[in-house]
Design a protein around this motif. Structure first.
Motif, short mmCIF file in Angstrom:
data_model
loop_
_atom_site.label_atom_id
_atom_site.label_comp_id
_atom_site.label_asym_id
_atom_site.label_seq_id
_atom_site.Cartn_x
_atom_site.Cartn_y
_atom_site.Cartn_z
N HIS B 102 -3.84 -24.20 -4.56
CA HIS B 102 -3.63 -22.97 -5.32
C HIS B 102 -2.23 -22.94 -5.95
O HIS B 102 -2.07 -22.58 -7.12
CB HIS B 102 -3.82 -21.75 -4.42
N LEU B 103 -1.23 -23.32 -5.18
CA LEU B 103 0.14 -23.34 -5.71
C LEU B 103 0.28 -24.34 -6.86
O LEU B 103 0.96 -24.07 -7.85
CB LEU B 103 1.13 -23.68 -4.60
N ARG B 106 -1.26 -22.55 -9.81
CA ARG B 106 -0.49 -21.39 -10.24
C ARG B 106 0.85 -21.80 -10.85
O ARG B 106 1.29 -21.26 -11.85
CB ARG B 106 -0.28 -20.45 -9.05
N PRO B 150 -5.10 -17.46 -1.10
CA PRO B 150 -4.62 -17.59 -2.48
C PRO B 150 -4.14 -16.24 -3.03
O PRO B 150 -3.08 -16.18 -3.69
CB PRO B 150 -5.84 -18.10 -3.23
N GLU B 151 -4.85 -15.16 -2.74
CA GLU B 151 -4.46 -13.83 -3.24
C GLU B 151 -3.09 -13.44 -2.68
O GLU B 151 -2.24 -12.88 -3.37
CB GLU B 151 -5.48 -12.76 -2.84
N ASP B 154 -0.32 -15.20 -4.36
CA ASP B 154 -0.02 -14.60 -5.67
C ASP B 154 0.84 -13.36 -5.51
O ASP B 154 1.82 -13.17 -6.24
CB ASP B 154 -1.33 -14.23 -6.39
N GLU B 155 0.47 -12.52 -4.56
CA GLU B 155 1.25 -11.30 -4.31
C GLU B 155 2.71 -11.61 -3.99
O GLU B 155 3.62 -10.97 -4.50
CB GLU B 155 0.67 -10.56 -3.10
N LEU B 157 4.46 -14.30 -4.66
CA LEU B 157 5.17 -14.85 -5.82
C LEU B 157 5.43 -13.76 -6.86
O LEU B 157 6.52 -13.71 -7.46
CB LEU B 157 4.39 -16.02 -6.42
N ASP B 158 4.45 -12.89 -7.06
CA ASP B 158 4.64 -11.79 -8.01
C ASP B 158 5.79 -10.89 -7.57
O ASP B 158 6.63 -10.49 -8.37
CB ASP B 158 3.36 -10.96 -8.14
N ASP B 161 9.05 -12.50 -8.23
CA ASP B 161 9.25 -12.52 -9.67
C ASP B 161 9.72 -11.15 -10.17
O ASP B 161 10.71 -11.03 -10.90
CB ASP B 161 7.92 -12.89 -10.32
#
Ligand SMILES: Cc1cc2nc3c(=O)[nH]c(=O)nc-3n(C[C@H](O)[C@H](O)[C@H](O)COP(=O)(O)O)c2cc1C
Ligand code: SF4
Ligand code: FES
Lengths: 429, 167
Positions: B102-103, B106, B150-151, B154-155, B157-158, B161
């Motif tokens: 996943h990484l 992404r 994976p979700e 994402d959270e 990393l978001d 960010d």
């Protein structure tokens, strides 16, 4: 067996890392008792009586280790605390560092008093950033309150304690690799003898103990060596933190008396296997400990019982694998680790770990040959007893564990060029 | 590679003196000094190496040998956030391969790489990070994150960010 909370007493308690709270709850009373009511020799005697054994992995009797430090040497003596925790499957020391740093500092003071040490270093792995911050705050607080420094707890006894961060190398958990690293060099283990108790840090007599080992001292001093010995079995005193992971419902750190069977840890405390699948294999003491089969689950967890069956309790990191796990994949994962972490100083270790990883990977990719199983075994055999430190022996033992306990899986991979754990099970059953 | 000379800030120079005082032998201060330099500069460039060698009173080769031995010292600029995904035994049993894949998708760069915008760099490492009860897990900067999906990745990393954007 019941859960007995000695070193895990404060896990989950947010207040325990505050010095004031720790003291209100009897903290530093054991150090005070040692420094004001006991001669150094008496402290060591109590630890000998307790049957406390080194909980970093080797299980060496702690009191005995201290007694090897020459009393009449004019050189300074050092204590180095091993908080490098990097054996795959091991995460118990992290709990002590995060939840109960003062228990460790108290243990350090007690050891320093017993051995006559005035300078101690905690070597903590670089990845442990949060544990480092918590520990640092605790050490600073202890200095401020006169618990460390020129006059420990008001006694005419000086002790300095510094924290030294590692930088990402498993081999620095090996005690002499640790000393080299602490001296500012790459972590190449030293030939022994001389042992660190005689020639250690900065060429001076040095005690090296694991975080958990030292954290037991508070209770041993308060309640006595006999009391601690009685909790355990035979020559394995007290309790131990078992770090349970893998395919169990409730992974985590469980403190249990030495001698608790693996079945109890996995099924009662760990809640059993994920998906209620069948147990297949257990690694009982970190990645270096040879894997065991499901029918060995009733073995009591002590250093001695596990070494009787050709494995080891090691760092007490227990990794559980169920019937769906491929043993070739498990071995490859571990082989990848050892190949990455061999320091490269000894040829059999440097080359052997590389070969084994490449051959197992080849098998896994479906490109194995019939000779590969024998080649693996001989590569593993050549890594035993031929090198400077025990990494090579540990890797060798781990490889041979997989090869001898699950030969059919390796043969299946070689013959069929693929993995089918289900099919293997049927063929064997 | 930058050619700017490197030196410690006055605060870090003070910290360096403090580090020296902890050890009876100067050389023992090398690892902590390199940690401090990396904190200030982001990585150990040749200029940093030369500076550290000078203040440590060591030949550059001795510093180089240490920098290359230890995996936490970076010899090139990394992302603003650095991720380590654990690929060791307990995390393997928790399907860390799914997290790694996943990484890879992404971030759009292979392990060891830095994203084009310089925000993230990442590694998939065979070493256990000592948090197997959280498998599969990863480290982002100083923090550990576990029970990854994976979700969840994402959270995380978001969030990192967005925190940057807010400054
Ligand atoms: C390759 C290797 C890695 C080791 N890693 C660790 C470690 O991370 N933590 C630890 O406490 N002991 C580790 N040990 C054991 C140490 O060498 C040493 O025996 C221990 O720190 C002594 O403390 P103890 O007697 O309190 O257990 C390792 C040993 C070897 C051979
Ligand atoms: S056995 Fe391996 S890890 Fe140990 S000193 Fe030799 S090469 Fe290094
Ligand atoms: S195996 Fe991933 S943290 Fe231990």
């Amino acid at each position: 067996m019941p859960i007995v909370k000695l070193v895990s007493e404060y896990f989950g308690n947010e207040q325990a890392k505050d010095l004031a709270w720790y003291r209100q709850n009897g903290g530093y009373e054991a150090a005070r008792k040692a420094l004001f009511k006991m001669a150094p020799k008496q402290v060591t005697d109590e630890v000998v009586k307790s049957n406390l054994r080194g909980l970093g992995g080797a299980g060496f009797p702690t009191g005995k280790k201290w007694s090897f430090v020459p009393a009449d040497d004019s050189k300074p003596k050092y204590l180095t605390v091993n908080a490098d925790e990097a054996e795959p499957g091991t995460f118990k020391d992290r709990y002590i560092l995060e939840w109960d740093p003062h228990r460790l500092i108290e243990g350090i003071i007690i050891c320093a008093w017993a051995v006559g040490i005035h300078k101690a270093y905690i070597y903590i792995r670089g990845e442990y950033v949060r544990p480092f911050q918590i520990l640092k705050a605790a050490v600073e607080e202890a200095y401020k309150e006169g618990i460390l420094g020129e006059r420990v707890l008001g006694q005419d006894f000086k002790l300095d304690l510094h924290i030294h961060r590692g930088a990402g190398a498993y081999i620095c958990g090996e005690e002499t690799g640790l000393l080299e690293s602490l001296e500012g060099k790459k972590g190449w283990p030293r030939l022994k003898p001389p042992f660190p108790a005689i020639v250690g840090l900065f060429n001076c007599p040095t005690v090296i103990n694991n975080v958990e080992t030292l954290s037991h001292l508070r209770n041993i001093i308060l309640k006595g060596g006999d009391w601690f010995a009685d909790i355990g079995v035979d020559r394995n005193g007290g309790t131990r933190l078992f770090a349970l992971s893998g395919r169990v419902k409730r992974p985590g750190v469980y403190e249990l008396p030495m001698g608790t069977p693996m079945r109890e840890l996995i099924y009662e405390h760990g809640g059993g296997i994920v998906g209620d699948r069948k147990l297949k294999a257990i690694i009982p003491g970190g990645a270096s400990a040879p894997v065991l089969t499901a029918d060995q689950v009733d073995i009591p967890m002590t250093f001695d019982e596990l070494s009787k069956v050709g494995s080891m309790l090691g760092s007490a990191g227990i990794v559980v694998m169920d019937e769906e796990v491929c043993m070739v994949k498990a071995m490859q994962t571990i082989a990848d680790f050892f190949a990455h972490e061999s320091c490269g100083q000894c040829t059999p270790c440097r080359q052997g770990t590389g070969w084994v990883y490449r051959i197992v990977s080849r098998m896994l990719e479906g490109n194995g040959s019939v000779d590969d199983v024998a080649t693996l075994m001989s590569a593993a055999n050549n890594m035993s007893g031929t090198s400077i430190c025990a990494l090579s022996d540990g890797a060798s033992m781990a490889y041979r564990g997989f090869l001898t306990r699950f030969p059919e899986e390796f043969e299946y991979h070689v013959k069929h060029g693929k993995c089918d754990v289900q099919e293997i099970r049927m063929a064997v059953a | 590679m930058s050619t700017q000379a490197f030196e410690f800030t006055p605060e870090n120079l003070q910290e360096f003196r403090d580090i020296l005082s902890r050890y009876p032998e100067r050389r023992a201060a090398l690892l902590p000094t390199l940690h401090l330099a990396q904190e200030q500069n982001g990585h150990i460039s040749t200029e940093v190496e030369a500076y550290v060698a000078q203040i440590m009173e060591l030949p550059i080769v001795d510093v180089r040998e240490v920098v290359t031995f230890y995996s936490l010292y970076f010899r090139r600029p990394m992302g603003h956030h650095h991720i380590r995904v654990c690929m060791s035994i307990a995390c393997m049993l928790g399907d860390c391969e799914g997290i790694r894949n996943h990484l890879r998708t992404r971030l759009g760069v292979a392990p060891g790489g830095v994203t084009a915008d310089g925000k993230f760099s990442w590694e998939a490492i065979p070493d256990c990070l000592g948090a197997c009860e959280l498998a599969p897990m990863m480290q982002l900067d100083g923090e550990y994150y576990g029970n990854l999906t994976p979700e969840k990745v994402d959270e995380i990393l978001d969030t990192a960010d967005h925190a940057d954007k807010r400054g």
